[in-house]
Write an enzyme that holds these catalytic residues in place. Structure first.
Site, PDB file in Angstrom:
ATOM      1  N   ILE A 192     -14.538   0.227  -5.752  1.00  0.00           N
ATOM      2  CA  ILE A 192     -14.417   1.283  -6.766  1.00  0.00           C
ATOM      3  C   ILE A 192     -15.719   1.423  -7.566  1.00  0.00           C
ATOM      4  O   ILE A 192     -16.207   2.525  -7.816  1.00  0.00           O
ATOM      5  CB  ILE A 192     -13.229   0.996  -7.711  1.00  0.00           C
ATOM      6  CG1 ILE A 192     -11.922   0.915  -6.913  1.00  0.00           C
ATOM      7  CG2 ILE A 192     -13.125   2.074  -8.794  1.00  0.00           C
ATOM      8  CD1 ILE A 192     -10.715   0.411  -7.713  1.00  0.00           C
ATOM      9  N   TYR A 217      -2.469 -12.052 -12.654  1.00  0.00           N
ATOM     10  CA  TYR A 217      -3.443 -10.946 -12.578  1.00  0.00           C
ATOM     11  C   TYR A 217      -3.051  -9.828 -13.549  1.00  0.00           C
ATOM     12  O   TYR A 217      -3.880  -9.341 -14.330  1.00  0.00           O
ATOM     13  CB  TYR A 217      -3.497 -10.417 -11.137  1.00  0.00           C
ATOM     14  CG  TYR A 217      -4.241  -9.113 -10.971  1.00  0.00           C
ATOM     15  CD1 TYR A 217      -5.637  -9.076 -10.929  1.00  0.00           C
ATOM     16  CD2 TYR A 217      -3.556  -7.896 -10.840  1.00  0.00           C
ATOM     17  CE1 TYR A 217      -6.315  -7.865 -10.776  1.00  0.00           C
ATOM     18  CE2 TYR A 217      -4.227  -6.695 -10.689  1.00  0.00           C
ATOM     19  CZ  TYR A 217      -5.605  -6.684 -10.650  1.00  0.00           C
ATOM     20  OH  TYR A 217      -6.267  -5.480 -10.503  1.00  0.00           O
TER      21      TYR A 217
HETATM   22  P1  NAD Z   1     -13.808  -5.147  -5.263  1.00  0.00           P
HETATM   23  O1  NAD Z   1     -13.528  -6.569  -4.926  1.00  0.00           O
HETATM   24  O2  NAD Z   1     -14.268  -4.241  -4.170  1.00  0.00           O
HETATM   25  O3  NAD Z   1     -14.849  -5.057  -6.470  1.00  0.00           O
HETATM   26  C1  NAD Z   1     -15.005  -6.067  -7.415  1.00  0.00           C
HETATM   27  C2  NAD Z   1     -16.489  -6.342  -7.544  1.00  0.00           C
HETATM   28  O4  NAD Z   1     -16.664  -7.312  -8.568  1.00  0.00           O
HETATM   29  C3  NAD Z   1     -17.116  -6.926  -6.275  1.00  0.00           C
HETATM   30  O5  NAD Z   1     -18.317  -6.237  -6.000  1.00  0.00           O
HETATM   31  C4  NAD Z   1     -17.376  -8.390  -6.624  1.00  0.00           C
HETATM   32  O6  NAD Z   1     -18.493  -8.910  -5.928  1.00  0.00           O
HETATM   33  C5  NAD Z   1     -17.582  -8.307  -8.121  1.00  0.00           C
HETATM   34  N1  NAD Z   1     -17.241  -9.549  -8.823  1.00  0.00           N
HETATM   35  C6  NAD Z   1     -16.126 -10.294  -8.693  1.00  0.00           C
HETATM   36  N2  NAD Z   1     -16.179 -11.368  -9.505  1.00  0.00           N
HETATM   37  C7  NAD Z   1     -17.358 -11.290 -10.165  1.00  0.00           C
HETATM   38  C8  NAD Z   1     -17.985 -12.104 -11.150  1.00  0.00           C
HETATM   39  N3  NAD Z   1     -17.404 -13.234 -11.602  1.00  0.00           N
HETATM   40  N4  NAD Z   1     -19.202 -11.733 -11.615  1.00  0.00           N
HETATM   41  C9  NAD Z   1     -19.803 -10.599 -11.152  1.00  0.00           C
HETATM   42  N5  NAD Z   1     -19.259  -9.802 -10.232  1.00  0.00           N
HETATM   43  C10 NAD Z   1     -18.040 -10.131  -9.741  1.00  0.00           C
HETATM   44  O7  NAD Z   1     -12.464  -4.576  -5.957  1.00  0.00           O
HETATM   45  P2  NAD Z   1     -12.053  -3.105  -6.373  1.00  0.00           P
HETATM   46  O8  NAD Z   1     -10.817  -2.769  -5.638  1.00  0.00           O
HETATM   47  O9  NAD Z   1     -13.236  -2.191  -6.300  1.00  0.00           O
HETATM   48  O10 NAD Z   1     -11.652  -3.324  -7.891  1.00  0.00           O
HETATM   49  C11 NAD Z   1     -12.476  -2.913  -8.990  1.00  0.00           C
HETATM   50  C12 NAD Z   1     -11.681  -3.068 -10.269  1.00  0.00           C
HETATM   51  O11 NAD Z   1     -10.528  -2.211 -10.255  1.00  0.00           O
HETATM   52  C13 NAD Z   1     -11.140  -4.477 -10.521  1.00  0.00           C
HETATM   53  O12 NAD Z   1     -11.247  -4.767 -11.893  1.00  0.00           O
HETATM   54  C14 NAD Z   1      -9.673  -4.367 -10.126  1.00  0.00           C
HETATM   55  O13 NAD Z   1      -8.872  -5.324 -10.772  1.00  0.00           O
HETATM   56  C15 NAD Z   1      -9.364  -2.960 -10.580  1.00  0.00           C
HETATM   57  N6  NAD Z   1      -8.215  -2.342  -9.911  1.00  0.00           N
HETATM   58  C16 NAD Z   1      -8.259  -2.071  -8.580  1.00  0.00           C
HETATM   59  C17 NAD Z   1      -7.155  -1.444  -7.969  1.00  0.00           C
HETATM   60  C18 NAD Z   1      -7.164  -1.098  -6.501  1.00  0.00           C
HETATM   61  O14 NAD Z   1      -6.190  -0.498  -6.035  1.00  0.00           O
HETATM   62  N7  NAD Z   1      -8.199  -1.427  -5.739  1.00  0.00           N
HETATM   63  C19 NAD Z   1      -6.026  -1.123  -8.731  1.00  0.00           C
HETATM   64  C20 NAD Z   1      -6.018  -1.426 -10.094  1.00  0.00           C
HETATM   65  C21 NAD Z   1      -7.129  -2.006 -10.680  1.00  0.00           C
END
Ligand code: NAD
Length: 310
Positions: A12, A141
């Site tokens: 995202i 979570y």
């Molecule tokens: P993703 O895993 O693709 O992206 C998360 C990013 O954060 C990754 O690039 C990872 O390398 C980085 N990251 C993780 N831990 C880290 C740390 N300690 N320090 C620095 N970087 C770190 O996941 P996503 O699906 O793109 O999710 C993005 C956000 O959206 C998250 O906060 C997630 O909880 C939230 N979210 C996602 C969804 C969904 O359907 N995908 C739904 C609700 C909320």
């Protein structure tokens, strides 16, 4: 504006980086690349490889001269949060507090947070759930996302930080990790493109609200320059069950192999759907990509990825 996007190498976050750059802002990405990929970061953005819990990250936020922080980095695996709730809280809460403290010290004006509709509301009283629905997370979570919003309330009230928590529905689209726990669309699309059978747990009548990642990125771009403070649902208000979803992905990929059914998974939520009306009213945001269009774009992305790997 000069904008820091944490998790900007992820699914995202990288789409948000594209959108924020296209809107004419400057972008720095902070990511430890634990699941994100360097190639997801747009060429015009600067990547700082560091953990959000680190002193280096705090220094960057404090001294980087940012107008806004868009916080996407997180431990995103619900099941991992159940087996290791301390790790989940370490990244999702302590990491966020590290950024918030530094944001206040560094004079950051606006803080956007990737929250979660499904995980915060838990089993819903009404469908779709508005922002006023009680939050009853059923996983560590979800608890960490709901707690993150409570901390934002404190920083807003006490430290005058302007914030918005975007409560995402189930986000899907290009660049989602098919190996992750969260991405049923990515997993099914990968299997359908190889004409392998998709596994549906239970009767497949579980519903979710699927929102296209480009629409989620646009909501963030709009929220960046808005002065609205509080939570906002970023979903479609439409419930789709797993059987319908699999059929849509089969249509988008041309897969013929029927889905296989397996016993239900313990603790899985039955229904989830969030009401986007408030984001419409305060941001002028509406989802623009229909589920079938989005599934086709996702299929095209993964088809090209498979062709390149072959
Ligand atoms: P993703 O895993 O693709 O992206 C998360 C990013 O954060 C990754 O690039 C990872 O390398 C980085 N990251 C993780 N831990 C880290 C740390 N300690 N320090 C620095 N970087 C770190 O996941 P996503 O699906 O793109 O999710 C993005 C956000 O959206 C998250 O906060 C997630 O909880 C939230 N979210 C996602 C969804 C969904 O359907 N995908 C739904 C609700 C909320």
């Amino acid at each position: 504006m000069k904008v820091l996007i944490t998790g900007g190498a992820g699914f995202i976050g990288s789409h948000i980086a594209d959108g924020v750059l296209a809107a004419g802002h400057e972008v720095v990405v902070l990511d430890n690349l634990s699941s994100g990929k360097r190639e997801n970061v747009p060429a015009q953005a600067t990547l700082v490889e560091a953990d959000i819990r680190s002193d280096e990250a705090a220094r960057l936020v404090r001294e980087g001269g940012f107008d806004a922080v868009i916080h996407q980095a997180a431990q995103i695996d619900v099941r991992k949060s159940v087996t290791d709730p301390r790790f989940d809280a370490d990244v999702n809460l302590l990491g966020m507090l590290n950024l918030l403290e530094a944001a206040v010290a560094g004079g950051v004006q606006r803080f956007l947070f990737a929250s979660s509709g499904g995980a915060c509301y838990g089993e819903q009283d009404v469908y779709p759930a508005p922002e006023s629905h009680p939050t009853r997370p059923v996983s560590p979570y979800g608890a960490s996302k709901a707690a993150g919003e409570l901390y934002l309330g404190y920083y807003g009230f006490e430290k005058k930080l302007s914030w918005c928590a975007l409560r995402y529905a189930n986000v899907y689209g290009p660049r989602q990790d098919p190996h992750g726990e969260a991405g049923v669309v990515a997993i099914f699309t990968g299997r359908c493109l190889k004409d392998e059978s998709c596994t549906i747990f239970g009767d497949g009548k579980q519903t979710r609200d699927y929102v296209y990642v480009g629409d989620v990125a646009r909501a963030n771009v709009l929220a960046l320059t808005s002065d609205y403070v509080g939570p906002l649902n970023v979903g479609t208000g439409v419930e789709t069950d797993v059987v319908e979803l699999q059929a849509g992905i089969a249509r988008a990929t041309g897969a013929k192999t029927p889905a296989a059914f397996a016993p239900p998974r313990a603790g899985e939520q039955k229904r989830s759907c969030i009401d986007p009306a408030k984001a419409g009213a305060v941001l002028g945001w509406k989802p623009q990509v229909s589920l079938q269009q989005g599934l086709e774009r996702t299929a095209a992305f993964f088809r090209e990825l498979l062709a390149r790997a072959a």
